[in-house]
Design an enzyme around this catalytic site. Structure first.
Site, PDB file in Angstrom:
ATOM      1  N   LYS A   1     -14.442 -13.138  15.425  1.00  0.00           N
ATOM      2  CA  LYS A   1     -14.002 -14.354  16.125  1.00  0.00           C
ATOM      3  C   LYS A   1     -14.304 -14.297  17.617  1.00  0.00           C
ATOM      4  O   LYS A   1     -14.445 -15.335  18.260  1.00  0.00           O
ATOM      5  CB  LYS A   1     -12.515 -14.614  15.883  1.00  0.00           C
ATOM      6  CG  LYS A   1     -12.240 -15.047  14.449  1.00  0.00           C
ATOM      7  CD  LYS A   1     -10.901 -15.715  14.300  1.00  0.00           C
ATOM      8  CE  LYS A   1     -10.770 -16.291  12.901  1.00  0.00           C
ATOM      9  NZ  LYS A   1      -9.477 -16.846  12.616  1.00  0.00           N
TER      10      LYS A   1
ATOM     11  N   LYS B   1     -17.244 -14.598   4.182  1.00  0.00           N
ATOM     12  CA  LYS B   1     -16.160 -15.244   3.439  1.00  0.00           C
ATOM     13  C   LYS B   1     -16.037 -16.721   3.797  1.00  0.00           C
ATOM     14  O   LYS B   1     -16.379 -17.132   4.914  1.00  0.00           O
ATOM     15  CB  LYS B   1     -14.840 -14.529   3.678  1.00  0.00           C
ATOM     16  CG  LYS B   1     -14.249 -14.746   5.047  1.00  0.00           C
ATOM     17  CD  LYS B   1     -12.759 -14.451   5.047  1.00  0.00           C
ATOM     18  CE  LYS B   1     -12.161 -15.057   6.308  1.00  0.00           C
ATOM     19  NZ  LYS B   1     -10.859 -15.614   6.141  1.00  0.00           N
TER      20      LYS B   1
ATOM     21  N   LYS C   1     -11.963 -21.612   7.163  1.00  0.00           N
ATOM     22  CA  LYS C   1     -11.651 -22.942   7.724  1.00  0.00           C
ATOM     23  C   LYS C   1     -12.422 -23.209   8.990  1.00  0.00           C
ATOM     24  O   LYS C   1     -12.796 -24.324   9.292  1.00  0.00           O
ATOM     25  CB  LYS C   1     -10.175 -23.019   8.152  1.00  0.00           C
ATOM     26  CG  LYS C   1      -9.158 -22.959   7.114  1.00  0.00           C
ATOM     27  CD  LYS C   1      -7.798 -23.133   7.814  1.00  0.00           C
ATOM     28  CE  LYS C   1      -6.751 -22.238   7.210  1.00  0.00           C
ATOM     29  NZ  LYS C   1      -6.707 -20.892   7.744  1.00  0.00           N
TER      30      LYS C   1
HETATM   31  N1  AQP Z   1     -12.475 -16.733   1.665  1.00  0.00           N
HETATM   32  C1  AQP Z   1     -11.288 -16.299   1.269  1.00  0.00           C
HETATM   33  N2  AQP Z   1     -11.104 -15.815   0.018  1.00  0.00           N
HETATM   34  C2  AQP Z   1      -9.881 -15.373  -0.388  1.00  0.00           C
HETATM   35  N3  AQP Z   1      -8.788 -15.391   0.410  1.00  0.00           N
HETATM   36  C3  AQP Z   1      -8.929 -15.874   1.665  1.00  0.00           C
HETATM   37  N4  AQP Z   1      -8.066 -16.038   2.686  1.00  0.00           N
HETATM   38  C4  AQP Z   1      -8.712 -16.571   3.742  1.00  0.00           C
HETATM   39  N5  AQP Z   1      -9.999 -16.770   3.442  1.00  0.00           N
HETATM   40  C5  AQP Z   1     -10.173 -16.351   2.156  1.00  0.00           C
HETATM   41  C6  AQP Z   1      -6.659 -15.670   2.633  1.00  0.00           C
HETATM   42  O1  AQP Z   1      -5.885 -16.803   2.989  1.00  0.00           O
HETATM   43  C7  AQP Z   1      -4.715 -16.360   3.672  1.00  0.00           C
HETATM   44  C8  AQP Z   1      -4.512 -17.155   4.905  1.00  0.00           C
HETATM   45  O2  AQP Z   1      -5.527 -16.964   5.797  1.00  0.00           O
HETATM   46  P1  AQP Z   1      -5.281 -17.446   7.294  1.00  0.00           P
HETATM   47  O3  AQP Z   1      -5.167 -18.907   7.336  1.00  0.00           O
HETATM   48  O4  AQP Z   1      -4.154 -16.739   7.883  1.00  0.00           O
HETATM   49  O5  AQP Z   1      -6.510 -16.965   8.080  1.00  0.00           O
HETATM   50  P2  AQP Z   1      -7.868 -16.390   7.692  1.00  0.00           P
HETATM   51  O6  AQP Z   1      -7.729 -15.218   6.797  1.00  0.00           O
HETATM   52  O7  AQP Z   1      -8.577 -16.139   8.965  1.00  0.00           O
HETATM   53  O8  AQP Z   1      -8.471 -17.611   6.863  1.00  0.00           O
HETATM   54  P3  AQP Z   1      -9.558 -18.639   7.265  1.00  0.00           P
HETATM   55  O9  AQP Z   1      -9.574 -19.709   6.256  1.00  0.00           O
HETATM   56  O10 AQP Z   1     -10.839 -17.952   7.511  1.00  0.00           O
HETATM   57  O11 AQP Z   1      -8.997 -19.263   8.578  1.00  0.00           O
HETATM   58  P4  AQP Z   1      -9.619 -19.340  10.017  1.00  0.00           P
HETATM   59  O12 AQP Z   1     -11.024 -19.802   9.829  1.00  0.00           O
HETATM   60  O13 AQP Z   1      -8.739 -20.331  10.698  1.00  0.00           O
HETATM   61  O14 AQP Z   1      -9.533 -17.975  10.594  1.00  0.00           O
HETATM   62  C9  AQP Z   1      -4.879 -14.866   3.926  1.00  0.00           C
HETATM   63  O15 AQP Z   1      -4.120 -14.157   2.977  1.00  0.00           O
HETATM   64  C10 AQP Z   1      -6.333 -14.634   3.691  1.00  0.00           C
HETATM   65  O16 AQP Z   1      -6.598 -13.332   3.222  1.00  0.00           O
END
Ligand code: AQP
Length: 327
Positions: free
Chosen positions: A111, A193, A196
Site C-alpha cells: 500500500k 489478491k 477493494k
Molecule cells: N481477495 C481476498 N480473498 C479472501 N479474503 C480476503 N479478504 C480481503 N481480500 C480477500 C479478507 O477480508 C477481510 C477484510 O479485509 P479488510 O477489509 O480489512 O482489508 P483487506 O484485507 O485489505 O481487504 P481489501 O478488500 O483488499 O481492502 P482494501 O483494498 O481496502 O485494503 C480480511 O479477513 C481479509 O483477509
C-alpha cells in the site's frame, strides 16, 4: 465455546473475496461461540476516505453482515471507533512493537509503494491497531483471509511479549483460514489478491454488482490460451474462477470441471456469471432491505458498541494497572 472475532474495513463496497474469506466463515462459526464482528473505521482512514462515503460504507457494512446471516443476538456487531479502548491499547502496544517488524509487513509495503514520504503513519501502524482490536477481547480464534495471516502473527507476538514483560494479560489468538476462498485473486491479475482498493473495477466482483456487470467482468477476466476447463495450479486465472464458481454454487470444483468437459471458456464464463448472480441477487435484496431501515442498523450498532465497551474497558483497567499507570 470459543471467543471468535473478525473485522472488516468499511473502505468501499465489500467484494466476494471479503465475503468468502471472512464473512461466511464468521457466520459458520457463530453458533455455540461468543462472537464479535466490527467495522474497522479507524483502519479505513489510514488511506484517505471521503467522510460522506465512509458514513454510507459503515451502514452498508452493517447491512451486509446482517444479510449474510450475522445474528446480533449471537454476535456483538459494532463500529470500532465507538470503543475508544481500541486506540488506547494500540498506543500501549506501540511502545512494545518494533519498527523492524512493522517494516516487514507486506500489506504496508504494497500500500505504501509509490507514495514515498507521503505515506501516513497510520498505514504503517495499522497492524498494531489490529493487534489491539483482537487482544482487547481475549480472542481465541480470528477468521481471516490468507492476506491477514502476517498481521495475526504480529498480534500473537505482541500478546506474548506483553505477557512476558508484565504478567499474563492477553490470550494469544489463532487465525482460522478457510480451506477454500482464503485468497480470491484479482480477475484482471490472478497473481494479486482481489482488493477493494484495486485501481481497476475489473479486479473484483462487488457484492452489489448487477447481472450485466458480473457478466462483463467475468468475460474480461484474465485466463490463458488453454482450451479445456481443468483445475491446475499452472493455470492460476482459471483455478481462481473455478474456486469462485465452486463457492458461489456450492458445487465442488471436480463437479464443475466434469460439467464443462468438452466445452470452452465461453460456456464456462457464462455459467460462472450466472452462478454468481444467482448467489448475489438474494443477498443484495436482503442488504437493500436492511439499508432501507438505517435507524434499525444504527440501533444494532449502538447496542453492540455498549456490549463491546463493557468488556474492553474492563480489559484496559487491567492493562493500565499492569503497566504501572494506575495509582
Ligand atoms: N481477495 C481476498 N480473498 C479472501 N479474503 C480476503 N479478504 C480481503 N481480500 C480477500 C479478507 O477480508 C477481510 C477484510 O479485509 P479488510 O477489509 O480489512 O482489508 P483487506 O484485507 O485489505 O481487504 P481489501 O478488500 O483488499 O481492502 P482494501 O483494498 O481496502 O485494503 C480480511 O479477513 C481479509 O483477509
Amino acid at each position: 465455546m470459543s471467543r471468535i472475532l473478525t473485522a472488516l474495513q468499511p473502505s468501499g463496497i465489500l467484494h466476494i473475496g471479503n465475503y468468502f474469506g471472512a464473512i461466511a466463515p464468521m457466520v459458520s462459526l457463530q453458533d455455540g461461540n461468543e462472537n464479535f464482528l466490527f467495522a474497522v473505521d479507524y483502519h479505513a482512514i489510514t488511506v484517505p476516505q471521503d467522510p460522506a462515503e465512509l458514513r454510507k460504507n459503515l451502514l452498508f457494512a452493517a447491512a451486509t453482515y446482517l444479510a449474510a446471516g450475522i445474528d446480533p443476538e449471537k454476535t456483538t456487531l459494532f463500529q470500532q471507533s465507538r470503543v475508544s479502548e481500541h486506540t488506547e491499547l494500540a498506543w500501549i502496544l506501540n511502545t512494545i512493537a518494533h519498527m523492524g517488524e512493522l517494516e516487514r509487513m507486506t500489506q504496508y509495503k504494497d500500500k505504501a509503494a509509490g507514495k514515498g514520504e507521503g505515506v501516513s503513519v497510520g498505514l504503517f501502524d495499522y497492524p498494531v491497531l489490529m493487534a489491539a482490536d483482537i487482544l482487547l477481547y481475549d480472542t481465541e480464534i480470528v477468521p481471516v483471509g490468507e492476506d491477514q495471516k502476517q498481521h495475526l502473527e504480529l498480534a500473537r507476538d505482541l500478546a506474548e511479549r506483553f505477557n512476558n514483560r508484565f504478567g499474563d494479560t492477553f490470550t494469544v489468538p489463532k487465525p482460522s483460514i478457510p480451506k477454500q476462498g482464503a485468497r480470491i485473486m484479482g480477475l484482471d491479475d490472478p497473481a494479486k489478491k482481489m482488493s477493494k482498493s484495486a485501481s481497476s473495477e475489473k479486479n473484483f466482483i462487488s457484492l452489489m454488482d448487477d447481472e450485466k456487470t458480473v457478466l462483463k467482468k467475468i468475460k474480461s477476466a484474465v485466463t490463458d490460451s488453454g482450451t479445456t476447463i481443468e483445475y491446475t495450479k499452472d493455470r492460476p486465472g482459471l483455478a481462481n474462477l473455478l474456486t469462485i464458481y465452486s463457492l458461489a454454487s456450492e458445487k465442488s470444483t471436480d463437479a464443475i470441471v466434469a460439467e464443462y468437459e468438452g466445452k470452452g471458456y465461453g460456456d464456462f464464463k457464462v455459467g460462472l456469471a450466472e452462478a454468481l448472480s444467482d448467489f448475489l441477487s438474494p443477498l443484495q435484496e436482503k442488504i437493500n432491505a436492511h439499508l432501507d431501515d438505517p435507524k434499525e442498523l444504527i440501533a444494532i450498532l449502538d447496542k453492540g458498541a455498549e456490549k463491546a465497551k463493557a468488556i474492553a474497558s474492563e480489559k484496559m483497567r487491567i492493562v493500565r494497572d499492569r503497566i504501572g499507570v494506575t495509582l
